[in-house]
Write a protein that holds these residues in place. Structure first.
Motif, short mmCIF file in Angstrom:
data_model
loop_
_atom_site.label_atom_id
_atom_site.label_comp_id
_atom_site.label_asym_id
_atom_site.label_seq_id
_atom_site.Cartn_x
_atom_site.Cartn_y
_atom_site.Cartn_z
N VAL A 135 -91.03 108.93 62.69
CA VAL A 135 -92.23 108.23 63.15
C VAL A 135 -93.36 108.57 62.19
N ALA A 136 -93.98 107.52 61.64
CA ALA A 136 -95.10 107.75 60.71
C ALA A 136 -96.39 107.97 61.50
N ALA A 137 -97.35 108.63 60.89
CA ALA A 137 -98.64 108.86 61.55
C ALA A 137 -99.26 107.53 61.95
N GLY A 138 -99.71 107.45 63.18
CA GLY A 138 -100.42 106.26 63.64
C GLY A 138 -99.52 105.19 64.26
N GLU A 139 -98.22 105.42 64.27
CA GLU A 139 -97.32 104.42 64.86
C GLU A 139 -97.32 104.51 66.39
N PHE A 140 -96.98 103.40 67.04
CA PHE A 140 -96.73 103.38 68.48
C PHE A 140 -95.27 102.97 68.64
N ILE A 143 -104.14 107.86 67.24
CA ILE A 143 -103.12 108.84 67.59
C ILE A 143 -101.72 108.21 67.40
N THR A 144 -100.68 109.03 67.35
CA THR A 144 -99.31 108.55 67.24
C THR A 144 -98.68 108.64 68.63
N VAL A 145 -97.98 107.59 69.04
CA VAL A 145 -97.43 107.58 70.41
C VAL A 145 -95.92 107.37 70.37
N LEU A 146 -95.20 108.21 71.11
CA LEU A 146 -93.77 108.00 71.36
C LEU A 146 -93.63 107.81 72.86
#
Ligand SMILES: Nc1ncnc2c1ncn2[C@@H]1O[C@H](COP(=O)(O)OP(=O)(O)OP(=O)(O)O)[C@@H](O)[C@H]1O
Length: 267
Positions: A38-43, A196-199
């Motif tokens: 997951v890259a920074a800033g991805e949702f 923010i990055t969200v998983l």
């Protein structure tokens, strides 16, 4: 929020993850050889069949459960237990908040653990509450709030420490449809505003497509990545327009087909 690592380095790396629950009769292999970045800033949304290992994945990624094999890297550093860079929101908001603490004190808890001075704790808790639309609720107690508001408090507590990644495990599964729609839009708004990055783990196919920039479809247990789909919908989403979009319907059908091929589907 700290800057992302070098461009070639993902913010979050899940590498060859395997999780086996020991059992006297037959060990349960919940996850086997699961990898993604997951890259920074991805949702990124994770969706999969019921009992397919989604919650296990989130518990291992958050450092709450040790993997049997493989590793989780946050900014290149191995995650071997709970770390401030990874904040978690669970489905059971009622049980995750302390009934005898005010909403503001609940939100400030992660800062207390980090010995942040009292005045700064209060200021940052108040900011986090404002970010979830609860600026006036700080002096209330969680049990005085509706379920949807309690989940907003849990989200405020997750973002108060400015984590790198927000991990969410079916956070809206226990609220009514209208509240759920409001909370979905709140999380996307927070994601866009804070960068923010969200998983986000969900069993709801529509929710995964509505929220995500990417949808990871898991196989049935033991979980591996069945598909990694890019959600090429505009960043600006709304509950009526986006869900009526032909592209939304096509993506939804694609995810549905993939999960149906794996077994049980819940919509
Ligand atoms: N503590 C445990 N001990 C033994 N087996 C477990 C444990 N937790 C989960 N499992 C098993 O691991 C597999 C994956 O479970 P998990 O809860 O991660 O799936 P899930 O996709 O989150 O399920 P659901 O869609 O029902 O929420 C299932 O077979 C489950 O029974």
């Amino acid at each position: 929020m700290t800057a992302a690592g070098p461009a070639h380095e993902p913010l979050l790396r899940v590498d060859g993850l395997r999780k086996v629950y020991p059992s006297a009769q037959r060990p349960v292999v919940a996850i086997d050889g699961l990898s993604f970045d997951v890259a920074a800033g991805e949702f990124v949304c994770v969706v999969g069949p019921s009992g397919g290992g989604k919650s296990t994945l989130l518990k291992v990624v958050s450092g709450l459960l040790p993997p049997t094999d493989g590793r989780v890297l946050l900014d290149g550093a191995s995650v071997t237990g709970p770390v401030p860079g990874l904040a978690v929101v669970f489905q059971e908001y009622g049980r995750s908040l302390y009934a005898w603490k005010t909403v503001r004190d609940n939100v400030a808890l992660p800062l207390l653990a980090r010995r942040v001075p009292r005045a700064e704790r209060h200021r940052r808790a108040q900011e986090a509450l404002a970010a979830v639309g609860l600026a006036d609720a700080g002096r209330a107690y969680p049990w005085q709030l509706s379920g949807g508001m309690q989940q907003r408090v849990a989200i405020a507590r997750a973002i108060v420490g400015e984590p790198r990644v927000l991990l969410m495990d079916e956070p809206f599964a226990a609220v009514d449809a209208q509240t759920r729609a409001d909370l979905e839009d709140l999380v996307r708004a927070i994601w866009r505003r804070l960068g923010i990055t969200v998983l986000f783990i969900t069993h709801d196919i529509d929710e995964s497509v509505y929220l995500g920039g990417r949808v990871l479809v898991l196989s049935r247990a033991p979980a591996t990545i069945r598909a990694d789909l890019t959600v090429d919908l505009p960043a600006e989403r709304d509950q009526l327009g986006t869900r009526a979009d032909a592209r939304f319907a096509a993506l939804r059908a694609e995810v549905f087909r993939l999960i149906a091929a794996e077994g049980t589907v819940r919509t």
